[in-house]
Design a protein around this motif. Structure first.
Motif, PDB file in Angstrom:
ATOM      1  N   ALA A 165     -23.899   5.866  18.995  1.00  0.00           N
ATOM      2  CA  ALA A 165     -23.840   4.443  18.633  1.00  0.00           C
ATOM      3  C   ALA A 165     -23.704   4.272  17.115  1.00  0.00           C
ATOM      4  CB  ALA A 165     -25.088   3.728  19.130  1.00  0.00           C
ATOM      5  N   GLU A 166     -24.411   5.092  16.361  1.00  0.00           N
ATOM      6  CA  GLU A 166     -24.300   5.022  14.899  1.00  0.00           C
ATOM      7  C   GLU A 166     -22.895   5.403  14.449  1.00  0.00           C
ATOM      8  OE1 GLU A 166     -27.363   7.540  13.341  1.00  0.00           O
ATOM      9  OE2 GLU A 166     -28.970   6.168  13.948  1.00  0.00           O
ATOM     10  N   GLN A 167     -22.306   6.423  15.078  1.00  0.00           N
ATOM     11  CA  GLN A 167     -20.950   6.832  14.722  1.00  0.00           C
ATOM     12  C   GLN A 167     -19.943   5.740  15.057  1.00  0.00           C
ATOM     13  OE1 GLN A 167     -20.573  10.516  16.882  1.00  0.00           O
ATOM     14  NE2 GLN A 167     -21.365  11.753  15.186  1.00  0.00           N
ATOM     15  N   GLU A 168     -20.107   5.105  16.227  1.00  0.00           N
ATOM     16  CA  GLU A 168     -19.203   4.018  16.609  1.00  0.00           C
ATOM     17  C   GLU A 168     -19.344   2.844  15.645  1.00  0.00           C
ATOM     18  OE1 GLU A 168     -19.926   2.941  20.658  1.00  0.00           O
ATOM     19  OE2 GLU A 168     -19.140   4.839  21.438  1.00  0.00           O
ATOM     20  N   SER A 169     -20.565   2.532  15.267  1.00  0.00           N
ATOM     21  CA  SER A 169     -20.802   1.439  14.328  1.00  0.00           C
ATOM     22  C   SER A 169     -20.154   1.733  12.978  1.00  0.00           C
ATOM     23  CB  SER A 169     -22.307   1.219  14.165  1.00  0.00           C
ATOM     24  OG  SER A 169     -22.565   0.260  13.184  1.00  0.00           O
ATOM     25  N   GLU A 211     -17.625   3.698  12.446  1.00  0.00           N
ATOM     26  CA  GLU A 211     -16.174   3.656  12.625  1.00  0.00           C
ATOM     27  C   GLU A 211     -15.681   2.205  12.652  1.00  0.00           C
ATOM     28  OE1 GLU A 211     -12.253   5.005  13.212  1.00  0.00           O
ATOM     29  OE2 GLU A 211     -14.055   6.001  12.468  1.00  0.00           O
ATOM     30  N   GLN A 212     -16.396   1.327  13.353  1.00  0.00           N
ATOM     31  CA  GLN A 212     -16.019  -0.092  13.391  1.00  0.00           C
ATOM     32  C   GLN A 212     -16.067  -0.704  11.998  1.00  0.00           C
ATOM     33  OE1 GLN A 212     -14.791  -1.880  15.913  1.00  0.00           O
ATOM     34  NE2 GLN A 212     -14.853  -0.066  17.214  1.00  0.00           N
ATOM     35  N   ALA A 213     -17.094  -0.376  11.233  1.00  0.00           N
ATOM     36  CA  ALA A 213     -17.214  -0.903   9.871  1.00  0.00           C
ATOM     37  C   ALA A 213     -16.066  -0.407   9.000  1.00  0.00           C
ATOM     38  CB  ALA A 213     -18.555  -0.498   9.270  1.00  0.00           C
ATOM     39  N   ARG A 214     -15.694   0.865   9.166  1.00  0.00           N
ATOM     40  CA  ARG A 214     -14.587   1.426   8.381  1.00  0.00           C
ATOM     41  C   ARG A 214     -13.280   0.714   8.730  1.00  0.00           C
ATOM     42  NH1 ARG A 214     -10.497   4.666   9.059  1.00  0.00           N
ATOM     43  NH2 ARG A 214     -11.041   5.195  11.197  1.00  0.00           N
TER      44      ARG A 214
END
Length: 187
Positions: free
Chosen positions: A74-78, A80-83
């Motif tokens: 979930a942290e990685q997806e978050s 990635e979304q922010a990037r």
């Protein structure tokens, strides 16, 4: 002088006899060395774990590992979304640089619906006609409404469609009234 009862008993030796008898009745107290010194102290071995306890411990370990993996994902997806959001914002900002057509001396108001509310943008007469014809569009950027050419608005729509506040479709059946306001916004 009168001796106290205690003193009299001590002198007679009766008290000493009672103490000796009590010592004989009690088992002798062993003095154990402090931990870490002398012989190691023997503790009772822990009872063997049952199969049920082992299975339960494994289940808890598996659950903890699964939850840790889910949090990490979930942290990685978050991140990635922010990037991706930062990249989209930078592209939009780059497209808007030098392409904004807003004029400080604009005197006419063009109302439009965006985000469930009626918004307004100040334009001049020529811009109003082009905006209603679909040759210009309105982009929402950093809390402001920016007037841009239709091609720029289409490029921004490809990047993030939510930023396009107004882009009139010239092939739409709705017409424009004599006052330059589209028929669908007459109120």
């Amino acid at each position: 002088m009168v001796d106290s009862l205690r003193d009299q008993l001590l002198k007679s030796g009766i008290v000493k006899q009672l103490k000796d008898e009590k010592r004989q009745q009690q088992p002798p107290v062993r003095q154990t060395p402090p931990p870490g010194k002398g012989k190691p102290q023997h503790h009772k071995p822990k009872p063997a774990r049952t199969q049920e306890e082992i299975d339960l411990a494994k289940a808890y370990a598996i659950r903890a590992q699964t939850e840790a993996n889910e949090r990490k994902r979930a942290e990685q997806e978050s991140a990635e979304q922010a990037r991706l959001k930062r990249e989209r914002k930078a592209k939009v900002q780059q497209l808007l640089e030098g392409n904004a057509l807003n004029k400080a001396d604009a005197d006419q108001v063009r109302h439009f619906e965006y985000g469930g509310k009626i918004r307004r943008l100040y334009v001049d007469a020529a811009q109003l006609a082009e905006l209603n014809a679909g040759k210009l569009g309105v982009i929402q950027n950093a809390g402001r409404y920016v007037l841009v050419a239709q091609s720029t608005a289409e490029q921004i729509r490809a990047i993030d469609p939510h930023l396009v506040a107004l882009l009139v479709d010239p092939s739409a059946s709705g017409g424009v009234g004599e006052d330059g306001v589209p028929d669908d916004l007459m109120w």
